[in-house]
Write an enzyme that holds these catalytic residues in place. Structure first.
Site: not given
Ligand code: DX5
Ligand code: ZN
Length: 219
Positions: A9, A34, A36, A38, A67, A69, A138, A174
């Site tokens: 990620s 990956h 993220d 947000m 991903h 969010m 998650m 994740d």
């Molecule tokens: C959290 C993200 C994850 C995050 C994971 O909201 O969806 O993908 O990057 O990070 P680690 O592996 O550090 O928990």
């Molecule tokens: Zn993620």
């Protein structure tokens, strides 16, 4: 045993050098990237949009896994697809019509994923399995990297694995994946492990070792 995919990620990457970070991941053989995305509403953090995906796409060799969010994700599905996302994963709480959202992702020719927050039951995925290419369990509340893996989610991972049966759906986990938690996630049924802080710690010189350690822990 089913093959395990590691999905670093880039939330934990160097934000001043995403291209270089993606090339470094490709050089050590990381499977996916990956991303993220947000929006500051669905989760209390603000990160990437389609422009970032477009910028890193030429530097990513494997699957580019976005991903989302993002509240009301429908408005951004086409933009992420055109930017070069291979897979788009949404949260059921973020959309007023989950069937339509998942249908739109597939009509764009992309792989459709559904992410289940810790408080969201596995049955939400069970109802839409025929529309899915990936279920993401998650194991932290989304928004930030570096949080602790919630071991109480292992039962949900196992439940989703049974639900999937012989369908060609990937089961992603994740949040909080490290050399200490990867094996439990895989034993419960996961076959795609997202790794943020565990993959990027130590800088680029450490990525080969970090990836090898995660693969060994998952095996
Ligand atoms: C959290 C993200 C994850 C995050 C994971 O909201 O969806 O993908 O990057 O990070 P680690 O592996 O550090 O928990
Ligand atoms: Zn993620």
């Amino acid at each position: 045993m089913r093959p395990i995919t590691i999905a670093p990620s880039i939330l934990s990457a160097d934000f001043a050098d995403f291209g270089g970070e993606c090339r470094a991941l490709a050089a050590v053989g990381a499977d996916w990237v990956h991303v993220d995305a947000m929006d500051g509403h669905f989760v209390p953090n603000l990160t990437f949009g389609p422009q970032t995906v477009k910028a890193i796409r030429p530097h990513v060799t494997g699957m580019l896994d976005v991903h989302m969010m993002i509240a009301a994700p429908d408005a951004f599905l086409a933009a992420f697809a055109e930017a070069g996302a291979d897979g788009l994963t949404v949260h059921p709480e973020a959309t007023a019509d989950l069937d339509r959202t998942l249908g739109t992702i597939r009509s764009l020719g992309r792989r459709a994923g559904l992410a289940l927050n810790p408080a969201t039951p596995a049955e939400v995925a069970g109802r839409v399995l025929d529309r899915l290419d990936l279920v993401c369990v998650m194991t932290v509340n989304p928004g930030f990297g570096g949080q602790r893996f919630m071991t109480e989610m292992l039962a949900k991972i196992a439940q989703v694995r049974v639900m999937i049966g012989d369908r060609p759906i990937r089961l992603q986990v994740d949040g909080g994946i490290t050399v200490d938690t990867a094996s439990a996630a895989v034993a419960a049924g996961a076959d795609v492990l997202v790794a943020g802080s565990a993959m990027f710690r130590g800088g680029q010189a450490a990525y080969a070792g970090n990836l090898a350690a995660l693969r060994a822990a998952a095996a």
